[in-house]
Design an enzyme around this catalytic site. Sequence first.
Site, PDB file in Angstrom:
ATOM      1  CE1 TYR B  81      -4.214   1.714   0.892  1.00 38.24           C
ATOM      2  CE2 TYR B  81      -2.759   3.104   2.201  1.00 38.24           C
ATOM      3  CZ  TYR B  81      -3.992   2.877   1.607  1.00 38.24           C
ATOM      4  OH  TYR B  81      -4.992   3.805   1.732  1.00 38.24           O
ATOM      5  CD  GLN B  83      -2.458   7.117   2.204  1.00 41.16           C
ATOM      6  OE1 GLN B  83      -3.380   6.343   1.984  1.00 41.16           O
ATOM      7  NE2 GLN B  83      -2.422   7.875   3.286  1.00 41.16           N
ATOM      8  CB  THR B  84       3.447   7.666   3.688  1.00 40.04           C
ATOM      9  OG1 THR B  84       4.007   6.351   3.706  1.00 40.04           O
ATOM     10  CG2 THR B  84       2.285   7.726   4.638  1.00 40.04           C
ATOM     11  N   GLY B 123       5.182  -0.759   4.094  1.00 36.36           N
ATOM     12  CA  GLY B 123       5.700  -2.062   4.496  1.00 36.36           C
ATOM     13  C   GLY B 123       5.548  -3.053   3.354  1.00 36.36           C
ATOM     14  CD  GLN B 276       6.410  -1.652  41.275  1.00 39.66           C
ATOM     15  OE1 GLN B 276       7.126  -0.676  41.531  1.00 39.66           O
ATOM     16  NE2 GLN B 276       6.733  -2.551  40.366  1.00 39.66           N
ATOM     17  NE  ARG B 279       6.098   4.294  38.600  1.00 38.33           N
ATOM     18  CZ  ARG B 279       7.326   3.776  38.573  1.00 38.33           C
ATOM     19  NH1 ARG B 279       7.855   3.242  39.660  1.00 38.33           N
ATOM     20  NH2 ARG B 279       8.031   3.777  37.465  1.00 38.33           N
ATOM     21  N   GLY B 347      15.733  -2.583  37.017  1.00 40.61           N
ATOM     22  CA  GLY B 347      16.863  -2.792  36.114  1.00 40.61           C
ATOM     23  C   GLY B 347      16.639  -3.925  35.128  1.00 40.61           C
ATOM     24  CD  GLU B 370      -5.189   2.977   8.984  1.00 41.76           C
ATOM     25  OE1 GLU B 370      -6.249   3.602   9.055  1.00 41.76           O
ATOM     26  OE2 GLU B 370      -4.756   2.476   7.937  1.00 41.76           O
ATOM     27  CG  ASP B 372       0.401  12.575  14.334  1.00 39.08           C
ATOM     28  OD1 ASP B 372       1.525  12.143  14.611  1.00 39.08           O
ATOM     29  OD2 ASP B 372      -0.169  13.502  14.959  1.00 39.08           O
TER      30      ASP B 372
END
Lengths: 610, 610
Positions: B81, B83-84, B123, B276, B279, B347, B370, B372
């Site tokens: 495809y 396009q861009t 792609g 923890q 978050r 870590g 699809e 931005d």
Amino acid sequence: MLSRKDLFKDTLRKAAHAWKRIIELRLSEEEAHMLRSYVDQPAFTDLHWGMFIPAIKGQGTEEQHEKWLPMAYKMQIIGCYAQTELGHGSNVQGLETTATFDPQTDEFVIHSPTLTSSKWWPGGLGKVSTHAVVYARLITGGQDHGVHGFIVQLRSLDDHSPLPGITVGDIGMKFGSGAYNSMDNGLLRFDHVRIPRNQMLMRVSQVSREGKFVQSDVPRQLVYGTMVYVRQTIVSDASCALARAVCIATRYSAVRRQFGSQNGGPETQVIDYKTQQSRLFPLLASAYAFRFVGEWLKWLYADVTQRLQANDFSTLPEAHACTAGLKSMTTSVTADAIEECRKLCGGHGYLSNSGLPELFAVYIPTCTYEGDNVVLLLQVARFLMKTVSQLGSGKKPVGTTAYMGRAEHLMQCRCEVERAEDWLKPSVILEAFEARAFRMSIACAKNLSKFSNPEDGFSELSPDLLEAAIAHCQLIVVSKYIEKLQQDIPGKGVKRQLKILCNVYALHLLHKHLGDFVTTSCITPKQGALANEQLRLLYSQVRPNAITLVDAFNYTDHYLGSVLGCYNGNVYQRLYEEAWKDPLNDTVVPDGYLEYVWPILKQHIRTARL
Amino acid sequence: MLSRKDLFKDTLRKAAHAWKRIIELRLSEEEAHMLRSYVDQPAFTDLHWGMFIPAIKGQGTEEQHEKWLPMAYKMQIIGCYAQTELGHGSNVQGLETTATFDPQTDEFVIHSPTLTSSKWWPGGLGKVSTHAVVYARLITGGQDHGVHGFIVQLRSLDDHSPLPGITVGDIGMKFGSGAYNSMDNGLLRFDHVRIPRNQMLMRVSQVSREGKFVQSDVPRQLVYGTMVYVRQTIVSDASCALARAVCIATRYSAVRRQFGSQNGGPETQVIDYKTQQSRLFPLLASAYAFRFVGEWLKWLYADVTQRLQANDFSTLPEAHACTAGLKSMTTSVTADAIEECRKLCGGHGYLSNSGLPELFAVYIPTCTYEGDNVVLLLQVARFLMKTVSQLGSGKKPVGTTAYMGRAEHLMQCRCEVERAEDWLKPSVILEAFEARAFRMSIACAKNLSKFSNPEDGFSELSPDLLEAAIAHCQLIVVSKYIEKLQQDIPGKGVKRQLKILCNVYALHLLHKHLGDFVTTSCITPKQGALANEQLRLLYSQVRPNAITLVDAFNYTDHYLGSVLGCYNGNVYQRLYEEAWKDPLNDTVVPDGYLEYVWPILKQHIRTARL
């Protein structure tokens, strides 16, 4: 585009080449450090010079200095810093490796009693280091004296093979394709490895020939001095990394055009979109803000050093809390900001040659090493709560907490902003940030006092305490920026631009944390809206000089390493040229076509050998 | 750990193998899609099946379907495809590639007039595709009719070499070591390439033999139907990716212990720390919330499809804005959340085998493709402003904007929360979110009205408009979650857990955007503090079931691909075993030692050949 092995070999080559030049040019230690840092790729030498040698210098006796340092300086031995283990990072006191004194032979027996006691992560350990400073629990006469450092030889100086009892290797691939994959972060296990007693680093504590454990009278606080130094460099580095990302995103935003073409004219530069400005310019302002607070930290380190030499430890806790907080805050912001800059470059930011993916991958460990950022902020919060609790006692808060001495004023003051431009006054901004930080600390202290067990309270309220600590750290950066602007700044119009950025820095934080400011009644919703209005006007003032402000960072294209951020703005040509260098473009028909694509196209897939 | 070429070849092999199995097992299209998605690595087949075929189906005539689809379904041709372009992504109308009709030969001449008109990013284009749907400006008789799609053969079906006039290649390395480096994102230039007229996709517009441009009466809105479909799948995928990261971080947080050992007992599981939890648990709640809103979007797509078939376009603009907003919001949150989960793993999260670095690297393009995410939110904002402006006109807002119909109430209502537990009432939460979203839109509309040129206003106020759009999108997710809870949910105690998570989702947003809620007077500062208090209590209720809640995502260890997230929690053993698999550990002494390390150690560096 190299495989792990090739990448690593290439790093060894670069390190050898750098060392050769350092010797040939007879560079000073400082110059050598600069040369290595411009190689700009993590390598075992970072640990040898940055951790192994300083550990011996800081924790070794003079005798030990005389024995080990000359060899280390000449790189006749290469060392690393083996502290963290598979099971322990932040909690250093929980390390499990043991160093048991054997009075019979006058040796320590270094041993890894469990899987989780395996040393894990030390850079340079995996494949290169011949020696390590190993942190282990000192055990004499059956008694555990906590964690101490020991110099241990790991590999033969003849053929580089690991010495008996030592298992050592690389811990594997890490984030990114380059980044820290050039570093041999290693694992290490000891099976009753014996070292002479004099290889324990004995400046602060000693073990005698009889196995008696003695603490020397060297003040333990000296360690904090080093911490202040290391964290100061991390803050300066944060500013550099952030500036690099911002430079790329700003230059590309001026090159890239999208939408807004009128009557066939050129499209709008994306840097002219307010949405772009409102994300990019605060980061530009942060890069400058972090630079100034980094400069101030250099002064702080000098001040602390001077006081330590005079046995004055009074400012140390505050200096320690302050550097811990600034390390945490600046590195977290920088890590997120690099990724934000990548997003600001749109699709092309995802290409490796934008420079941003690897800058991100190589930067983010900074949030973990030298103190996990969350753990550090909790230390700051603890210090703030202690400072608050002592306010009534007549003990005056010092340094960056001095503002807390004006408790009464900060609890009562009301922001006087009536028009948007009132937000340009440094005194107004400073008071709002002081009042917010102070009131958040006070609120936490109040809520803490409701708990019968203070530790339970601290743990229960820790998310709020983190926010109070961040408010305090942001205040430090804002206030140091404002202080900087009170000095002479050479260059025509430079100060004016820096003032604008200072206001952008402060007001974007105010907008981001509007809930803090309003719920603590530091400002009214109306004043918050005026700040936002002023912020918009400031963006328009940053815009004309945005490119100059990033050019001022003075990065060469070579060092910047970004096609999107190239100085002359010839982005599309560069992107096109770079694309052809990918190994996939070596051949027109890709390797694998005949085996895997042709049978699909020719409907032979059922019988194809895959 | 593979080089780019080896990684790409390996991807071709996997794709061929998958295709072989699909044929052998006679899988349906849906089953084949599932098999490919479980290969879990970007490949050219994604574009062939996901973009090339749908483009022909959606934009081609029946004749074209008959000619091209059978070949495509059998993979006798492989398409992408295109396009861009190098210079244009978001602004599709700005594409520069031209397709000029030549009436003499009844052909289109496809041409790349500028460097920036090079196709860039598609792609599958770089190395594999034999064909492409190419988007180009249609020019007939000197007149530009805007961008249309054309089927163009790129490579010979005999030897895969590019056809005359076609320059094609790979655009180079991308973020991460694996991630999209398995994909041949390509570049493509045309030098007057001729294709027959019947290779223009002519469902919506046609060019006649004489070169006359005709618009058919097929409603252009049909395109939006496809957009709704694609974005709905992106939202579902966001939930899956987020769930994967959360699963890893949650399981590891229960395994990892650090600090808090008392009297020699085990240390505290890090999942028990409030820092923890505060978050991690909101991300867990978000994974569930996105799943439910994704399910609802499936319903929305079905509804839209049904209406389109009945020529009812009335709900389309709202459905389009809603899916655009949800695509933007869920993917942005997910990208950040994956990185946050990595940080929550400390870590070890930085190791590739944690699975999180590559999950991040492979996920983040979703924020760009699809649509931005910032551009999409601005579309939402535009729709919101239009809806607000029509409120007085008697035109009732529909679907997810229906709440705006209760303008008077939402401008006046006051939150009734007096105690923390009042925040558990869905009606209280819903009203607070509705009032906040509405008042933010109204505030924007008011500020917009001060500008004489509405477009100037929109551009000047765009940062505020983005915030209003986000508030609206968050309201949608919260309200769909609450609706879900009104249904029967099988499983003992399941609904109770989902209710807790719903409250966590809503209240963490409220805390995060406290400034919005308080400055619009939707809630008082006191009520904000109560919400925060309630949130803390909710975390304690999530904790006992946290592991079960991520086990419920039902990922196999194989698919999860994370040492830290393994089901049996045997993390340290697995980390240790995995480490030895790194190629650097193939030999005890690393490649490069003799050339680059030995000369340093033996002080021969001056004479060494580097």
